[in-house]
Every structure is written in structure tokens, then in C-alpha cells.
Design an enzyme around this catalytic site. Sequence first.
Site, PDB file in Angstrom:
ATOM      1  N   ASP A   9       0.879  -1.169   0.000  1.00 10.74           N
ATOM      2  CA  ASP A   9       0.000   0.000   0.000  1.00 10.74           C
ATOM      3  C   ASP A   9       0.919   1.222   0.000  1.00 10.74           C
ATOM      4  OD1 ASP A   9      -2.362   1.597   0.311  1.00 10.74           O
ATOM      5  OD2 ASP A   9      -1.946   1.771   2.451  1.00 10.74           O
ATOM      6  N   SER A  10       0.343   2.390  -0.206  1.00 11.14           N
ATOM      7  CA  SER A  10       1.141   3.619  -0.134  1.00 11.14           C
ATOM      8  C   SER A  10       1.701   3.803   1.273  1.00 11.14           C
ATOM      9  CB  SER A  10       0.261   4.818  -0.469  1.00 11.14           C
ATOM     10  OG  SER A  10      -0.759   4.936   0.512  1.00 11.14           O
ATOM     11  N   CYS A  73      -4.442  -1.302  -1.927  1.00 12.49           N
ATOM     12  CA  CYS A  73      -4.572   0.148  -2.093  1.00 12.49           C
ATOM     13  C   CYS A  73      -5.570   0.388  -3.217  1.00 12.49           C
ATOM     14  CB  CYS A  73      -3.191   0.707  -2.453  1.00 12.49           C
ATOM     15  SG  CYS A  73      -3.179   2.442  -2.873  1.00 12.49           S
ATOM     16  N   GLU A 144      -9.967  14.205   2.080  1.00 10.93           N
ATOM     17  CA  GLU A 144      -8.864  15.166   2.256  1.00 10.93           C
ATOM     18  C   GLU A 144      -8.281  15.119   3.674  1.00 10.93           C
ATOM     19  OE1 GLU A 144      -6.958  16.949  -0.241  1.00 10.93           O
ATOM     20  OE2 GLU A 144      -8.985  17.503  -0.895  1.00 10.93           O
ATOM     21  N   CYS A 183     -10.824   3.683   0.842  1.00 10.33           N
ATOM     22  CA  CYS A 183      -9.364   3.805   0.986  1.00 10.33           C
ATOM     23  C   CYS A 183      -9.001   2.967   2.192  1.00 10.33           C
ATOM     24  CB  CYS A 183      -8.978   5.262   1.204  1.00 10.33           C
ATOM     25  SG  CYS A 183      -7.268   5.495   1.729  1.00 10.33           S
ATOM     26  N   HIS A 185      -6.675   3.044   4.307  1.00 12.06           N
ATOM     27  CA  HIS A 185      -6.306   3.769   5.538  1.00 12.06           C
ATOM     28  C   HIS A 185      -7.526   4.036   6.427  1.00 12.06           C
ATOM     29  CE1 HIS A 185      -2.499   4.665   3.495  1.00 12.06           C
ATOM     30  NE2 HIS A 185      -2.049   5.178   4.617  1.00 12.06           N
TER      31      HIS A 185
HETATM   32  N1  DGL Z   1      -4.581   3.466   1.170  1.00 12.18           N
HETATM   33  C1  DGL Z   1      -4.664   3.844  -0.173  1.00 12.18           C
HETATM   34  C2  DGL Z   1      -5.979   3.572  -0.834  1.00 12.18           C
HETATM   35  O1  DGL Z   1      -6.632   2.600  -0.485  1.00 12.18           O
HETATM   36  C3  DGL Z   1      -3.939   5.060  -0.658  1.00 12.18           C
HETATM   37  C4  DGL Z   1      -4.089   6.299   0.084  1.00 12.18           C
HETATM   38  C5  DGL Z   1      -3.112   7.345  -0.405  1.00 12.18           C
HETATM   39  O2  DGL Z   1      -1.923   7.109  -0.327  1.00 12.18           O
HETATM   40  O3  DGL Z   1      -3.577   8.409  -0.840  1.00 12.18           O
HETATM   41  O4  DGL Z   1      -6.362   4.249  -1.752  1.00 12.18           O
END
Ligand code: DGL
Length: 262
Positions: A9-10, A73, A144, A183, A185
Site C-alpha cells: 500500500d502507499s 490500495c 482530504e 481507501c 487507511h
Molecule cells: N490506502 C490507499 C488507498 O486505499 C492510498 C491512500 C493514499 O496514499 O492516498 O487508496
Amino acid sequence: MAKTIGIFDSGVGGLTILSSIVNEVSDSVEYHYVADSLYAPYGAKSIEALLERSRRVTEFLISKGSELIVVACNTATTQVISSLRAEFDISFVGIEPAVKPAAQLSESKRIGVIATANTLKSGLFKQTLETYASDCETFTRIGEGLVEAIETGELSSVELNDLVRDHVRYFNSKEIDVLVLGCTHYSFVSQLFEKYLGHGTSLVTPNEAVARRVQSVLETLDSEARSVRSIYVYSTSGNLWSLKKLIAAENLQVDQVLQVQI
Ligand code: DGL
């Protein structure tokens, strides 16, 4: 060859997918997880930059023996997974916003999706909406500030609380009855989302569905199960403190947490 899964993931977000996979997969597998935190967020990066990072991380995970890679991600999946599949001769499982289950669950046919800018503008997301949610009014919003705040590992901060409250306020004003966390996260703060969402509004993530998909792909591979499960987590950033904090928040039993240059 013994079963090895690569996940990336990022940043820390994909740890929420890793824990769903670990709970679902019955065999003992070796997991290698890359948090590309030095290059996070992916949410507003160009396709070229995303592809470059995803390629490098994929090569690293293959060098660790991965025979299956989970792109944990939504942003990378919706933008570059088809290029990765074309370039690398191994299996990929991706993740995208759970629009289909949300549309099925919604009674009011008013659903919300919170995700990154790149995910929301992707062709794959638009196509998924058309295919599975054409009978729904869909309200989308870029989350955001959320990825950056969650990357700090401070899940109880006032800043994060207020950010979630403000995002949810928008969706409450639209009178949705299902919200998709688009997302990985955001799953870290699903309880905060639940706290602020209107009564009777459900939260949906694709985590369990992705974990089941990983289990079924694993069954098609010839490799053998291992005697013990092991988990290695790597970060491209030097901030292993917040990574370790979020590993603990997911109750993951990890063998090693290392910084890598990829
Ligand atoms: N966790 C990631 C996702 O599911 C990427 C979030 C990011 O780095 O902007 O999109």
C-alpha cells in the site's frame, strides 16, 4: 516453493487488509508487506509516478518469493493494476471501493463513497458505479487530510477526530444509508466514522471479500503450505514508530519490522 504472499500500500492502510487476510487464510503462509510511506500519499500522484512506485515495490516483493501480490490500495488498483498484470507473470489481487455490496444493502438508494482523488476519478470506479449502482444516487467525497493524519499513527488525535466528523457531516447532509470506505487507511478509524454517521447508516469495506479472494487464488497455486506463519513488514520511511503502533492496533503478530530502500 512454499506459500508466500506480497502485499503493498502507499503506507499503513493495507495493514487493515493484511489482518483480514491473516484471519481468513487457513494455510501457514509467509507474508511480506510493504508500506511505501516515504512516497505516501498516492491519492493525488500522476499515473506515471504510481506505476513507477508500484513496479519497484512489486519487484521487491517478487525478490522475497511472492507468488501472489495483493495491491492493498484502492488508488493503485484503480489506476495501475492492469499495467502490473500485463508486466509481471504472477497473480495480483486488487481492492476497489465496495460499491456493489453498498448498492445491494441500500434501501434508500442513496449511497456515499469516500476515497482518494485518484480513485474517484478513475475509469474503473466510474465503470463500477455504472455497472452496480445505476439505481442509486451516489455521493462521493475526497477524504482530504485523512491519509496524512492516519500515517502519523495518532489515531486518537483531536485533528483526526475533527476531520472524520467534518467528512461525515457532508454525507449525513445527503441522507445516505450506506457509506463505502474507499481507501484502506480509513478502516483504522471506522469506529470514528460509525460514531458520527446518522443512525441506520451502514459502513461498508471490501476487506473480507478481498481476503476470501486471496484464499481462493492461493488454492489454485501449486506451492506448499509452511509449518509456521510469518509476517515481515517493511517501510520505505524511517518512521517505524507509527508503523509499529498501527501494527499493534490491528493486533498483528509480526516477526520483523524493517526499513528498506526501494
Ligand atoms: N490506502 C490507499 C488507498 O486505499 C492510498 C491512500 C493514499 O496514499 O492516498 O487508496
